[in-house]
Design an enzyme around this catalytic site. Sequence first.
Site, short mmCIF file in Angstrom:
data_model
loop_
_atom_site.label_atom_id
_atom_site.label_comp_id
_atom_site.label_asym_id
_atom_site.label_seq_id
_atom_site.Cartn_x
_atom_site.Cartn_y
_atom_site.Cartn_z
N ASP A 1 0.80 -1.22 0.00
CA ASP A 1 0.00 0.00 0.00
C ASP A 1 0.83 1.27 0.00
O ASP A 1 0.57 2.19 -0.77
CB ASP A 1 -0.95 0.02 1.21
CG ASP A 1 -2.08 -0.97 1.03
OD1 ASP A 1 -2.36 -1.37 -0.13
OD2 ASP A 1 -2.71 -1.34 2.04
N ARG B 1 2.07 4.66 16.67
CA ARG B 1 1.69 5.74 15.74
C ARG B 1 2.23 7.10 16.16
O ARG B 1 2.76 7.83 15.32
CB ARG B 1 0.18 5.79 15.51
CG ARG B 1 -0.44 4.56 14.83
CD ARG B 1 0.44 3.92 13.80
NE ARG B 1 -0.20 2.84 13.06
CZ ARG B 1 0.33 1.64 12.88
NH1 ARG B 1 1.49 1.32 13.44
NH2 ARG B 1 -0.28 0.74 12.15
N ASP C 1 -5.94 3.81 12.89
CA ASP C 1 -4.61 4.35 12.62
C ASP C 1 -4.67 5.69 11.87
O ASP C 1 -3.87 6.58 12.12
CB ASP C 1 -3.76 3.32 11.88
CG ASP C 1 -3.36 2.16 12.79
OD1 ASP C 1 -3.20 2.41 14.00
OD2 ASP C 1 -3.24 1.03 12.31
N SER D 1 -4.02 -9.05 8.04
CA SER D 1 -3.36 -7.75 8.13
C SER D 1 -2.67 -7.72 9.49
O SER D 1 -3.31 -7.87 10.53
CB SER D 1 -4.40 -6.63 8.04
OG SER D 1 -3.83 -5.44 8.52
N1 ARG Z 1 -7.10 -2.71 16.40
C1 ARG Z 1 -5.77 -2.36 16.78
C2 ARG Z 1 -5.65 -0.89 17.03
O1 ARG Z 1 -6.46 -0.16 16.59
C3 ARG Z 1 -4.75 -2.87 15.81
C4 ARG Z 1 -4.66 -2.17 14.51
C5 ARG Z 1 -3.69 -2.87 13.66
N2 ARG Z 1 -3.44 -2.21 12.45
C6 ARG Z 1 -3.21 -2.86 11.31
N3 ARG Z 1 -2.92 -2.12 10.29
N4 ARG Z 1 -3.28 -4.14 11.21
O2 ARG Z 1 -4.74 -0.44 17.67
#
Ligand code: ARG
Length: 406
Positions: free
Chosen positions: A14, A97, A126, A177
């Site tokens: 991506d 992040r 994210d 993912s």
């Molecule tokens: N649900 C978790 C969070 O919001 C994990 C997110 C994981 N991100 C990913 N791109 N797989 O912190």
Amino acid sequence: MAKRVVLAYSGGLDTSVAVRWMIEEWSVKEVICVVVDVGQSDLADPDVLRQRALAAGASDCIIVDARREMAEEFCGAAIYANAKYEGKYPLVSALSRPVIVRHLVATARQVGADAVAHGCTGKGNDQVRFEVGTHALAPDLEVLAPARNWGMTRADSVDYAAKWNIPIAATKEKIYSIDENLWGRAIECGDIEDPWAEPPTEPYTLTAVRADGPTEAMITFEAGRPVLLDGTPMDMASLIEALNERAGSVGAGRIDMVENRRVGIKSREVYECPGAMALITAHAALEDITLERDLAREKARLDLRWAELVYDGMWFSPLKEALDAFLVETQRAVTGDVRLRFEKPGLMTVIGRRSPIALYDHGLATYDASDTFRHADSEGFVRIYGLGVKTWAARQGAKNSTPPQS
Ligand code: ARG
């Protein structure tokens, strides 16, 4: 539209496609990729990353080693707060992040960019963390989210990469993912999206069972920070890695949950966070013997709030900063040792805790001959404590004392 953009680059499909897409579709003149190493084990070789970014059209690819920062500052603060979102998830992705955002913004300033960009879709947390975080540090910078706009499926992205000769070994089918850093791994998609289905074991790496156990660990904390493992001084990153190995080897540290995303979606995700869960479990056990009762109870409420704020992208925010100051104040007393045992199948148990400044007083607690508690004092205490209820009961007559007829 922005002319010079700093992109949070992972080296994956991506973000590689995003480089070319922003140039073609949004007439971005220059894309500078920044790869932030927060301890993801799947990070490609620096030469491969650079070559891929440049092939996609980037003018530069900067790789930042932020492992220490991630461990000391971000995981360290999460330990203070025993941070588990909705009581379960130790904030793996949510903690990384703001680290990435900080380096994106710093690079944007260095190169005089007018925007930063990320590869997140519109359904997750994210995007919120990248954008709110950037606005908090640099209110003047624009944030671009190409993957939220391009409307391509994964198969389309693979074709797009092939068309532009971006060298990436991505397949059209990808089941899971996965987001990873020092604090653990977050796994989504595939069968995991059915909350009734048992999570598949195949995506697990940190908690793939490879030892019979049991194993133990003694973690020493000083003012809330873990500093020794089995008596040996270790920096935070090494300590987390050592506990990932030790707890993970017997499968400890897996979490299966349905969580509430910031964008209003309930989502089933699985995590493996052996080191994080070991450190939080041990830290909380040490707080049990070192924090005064009212402080401990209030802190438990604020710990949850802290985790919500961080989950919701508010790492850089006034309330989060004020809570940090509170947490630091609470940690002055959190010094001592905790013993943990890890055993199959995935069990993690506190088996001992001690502190030179523990509030646990054996003389007060014991029922044996060394008892120092003044039993007679309780008589008046209990009488006055229960006085209000006794007065109320007397006004009710016999009403309350009749058991229900069965
Ligand atoms: N649900 C978790 C969070 O919001 C994990 C997110 C994981 N991100 C990913 N791109 N797989 O912190």
